[in-house]
Write a protein that holds these residues in place. Structure first.
Motif, PDB file in Angstrom:
ATOM      1  N   ARG A  79       0.792  -1.164  -0.001  1.00 31.77           N
ATOM      2  CA  ARG A  79      -0.051   0.206  -0.074  1.00 31.77           C
ATOM      3  C   ARG A  79       0.873   1.172   0.056  1.00 31.77           C
ATOM      4  N   THR A  80       2.012   1.285   0.646  1.00 32.20           N
ATOM      5  CA  THR A  80       2.983   2.222   0.506  1.00 32.20           C
ATOM      6  C   THR A  80       3.650   2.636  -0.701  1.00 32.20           C
ATOM      7  N   VAL A  81       4.142   1.601  -1.248  1.00 26.61           N
ATOM      8  CA  VAL A  81       4.604   1.850  -2.602  1.00 26.61           C
ATOM      9  C   VAL A  81       3.716   1.960  -3.817  1.00 26.61           C
ATOM     10  N   VAL A  82       2.755   1.336  -3.968  1.00 27.41           N
ATOM     11  CA  VAL A  82       1.793   1.505  -4.959  1.00 27.41           C
ATOM     12  C   VAL A  82       0.837   2.616  -4.746  1.00 27.41           C
ATOM     13  N   GLY A  83       0.573   2.900  -3.445  1.00 29.59           N
ATOM     14  CA  GLY A  83      -0.514   3.967  -3.068  1.00 29.59           C
ATOM     15  C   GLY A  83       0.288   5.352  -3.202  1.00 29.59           C
ATOM     16  N   THR A  84       1.701   5.279  -2.953  1.00 31.55           N
ATOM     17  CA  THR A  84       2.294   6.568  -3.118  1.00 31.55           C
ATOM     18  C   THR A  84       2.561   6.829  -4.749  1.00 31.55           C
ATOM     19  N   GLY A  85       2.829   5.868  -5.334  1.00 31.25           N
ATOM     20  CA  GLY A  85       3.131   5.998  -6.712  1.00 31.25           C
ATOM     21  C   GLY A  85       1.741   6.743  -7.438  1.00 31.25           C
ATOM     22  N   LEU A  86       0.802   5.567  -7.220  1.00 37.19           N
ATOM     23  CA  LEU A  86      -0.381   6.340  -7.956  1.00 37.19           C
ATOM     24  C   LEU A  86      -0.938   7.756  -7.467  1.00 37.19           C
TER      25      LEU A  86
END
Length: 289
Positions: A79-86
């Protein structure tokens, strides 16, 4: 000019105050780290813990051996990596047109978005909306509802407004469209504010746990902070009745401290790489409204 006596006294007073603030800020980390590396008997000792009298890795071994801790770590990392990127991608697509004066009704759109900062539906309407969107018990429930943080988007918009319009005009003369201008000119010039917003978003995702309590029932989709809460808070009551919420071990202070350090360590590792952009990005993004 030679500083006056009053200025010297003020400087000394300022150094003392800042030093005390640093101690108050850093000591909790030192205390928790020391407890996590101490033996069970030493970890239970009341008082200050500046360093472990005898290093004992038992607590860390028990924490790292738990499967649910690693499941939570993986979900939090997702959630941190994907959420931050999106979030950065969608915020850029939203902030760029709002920063251009030629966008029709730009002020109206901005006010509508700003309205969401001050008024929300509440927990129950939000829960019903998440249910109707079929996001219940899905990892995407961690990302989609908060995909565009309003305040961060406005900071990014203000930063885009500070970029000279002449760069855009020259690019359009050379045949570039808006998409190319955004990704090849505007975003490369926005690294300070993007790094700042990435840090804000990543910390928010990594520390979040309440949405996991509301929307997730599958233990394999819970985040690390949920298990941390179970160990540090909920498990304290459960042990009173002779049972454990997470795993089959008794959570002594050393194990709780090791779990806390394990949970905050990734953000502490990432922060130094973004720190040089942090102040610059925050200040520049707040210059223009």
């Amino acid at each position: 000019m030679k500083p006056t006596v009053g200025e010297n006294i003020f400087q000394v007073f300022l150094v003392i105050i800042i030093s005390l603030l640093c101690i108050v800020t850093i000591y909790p980390f030192i205390h928790i780290a020391s407890v996590s590396l101490s033996s069970p008997s030493e970890a239970m000792r009341f008082g200050f813990h500046l360093y472990p009298k005898e290093i004992d890795l038992t607590a860390w071994k028990q924490v790292l051996s738990q499967k649910k801790i690693w499941i939570g770590f993986g979900n939090s990392a997702f959630r941190t990596v994907v959420g931050t990127g999106l979030t950065l991608f969608v915020m850029a697509l939203c902030a760029y047109p709002l920063s251009r004066k030629y966008l029709p009704h730009r002020s109206f759109y901005t006010m509508i978005i700003l309205f969401t900062m001050f008024f929300g539906g509440g927990i129950i309407p939000t829960y019903l909306l998440i249910k109707d969107l079929y996001l219940m018990n899905s990892l995407w429930v961690y990302i989609v509802p908060g995909l565009i943080p309003t305040f961060s988007m406005l900071v990014l918009r203000n930063f885009f407004m500070s970029i000279p319009v002449e760069l855009e005009e020259c690019s359009k003369i050379d045949g570039a469209n808006d998409i190319r201008i955004l990704f090849q000119i505007v975003l490369p010039l926005s690294k300070p504010v993007l790094a700042t917003l990435a840090l804000w978003t990543a910390v928010g995702h990594w520390n979040s746990w309440f949405d996991a309590v509301l929307y997730i029932s599958d233990q394999d989709k819970q985040v690390l902070q949920f298990f941390l809460r179970e160990i540090v808070i909920t498990n304290a009551d459960a042990e009173t009745f002779g049972r454990s919420v997470v795993g089959n071990i008794k959570y002594e202070p050393g194990i709780k401290a090791a779990t806390v350090i394990f949970a905050i360590l990734p953000i502490l590792i990432v922060y130094p790489f973004l720190q040089k952009y942090f102040v610059k990005g925050t200040m520049i993004g707040s210059l223009k409204g």
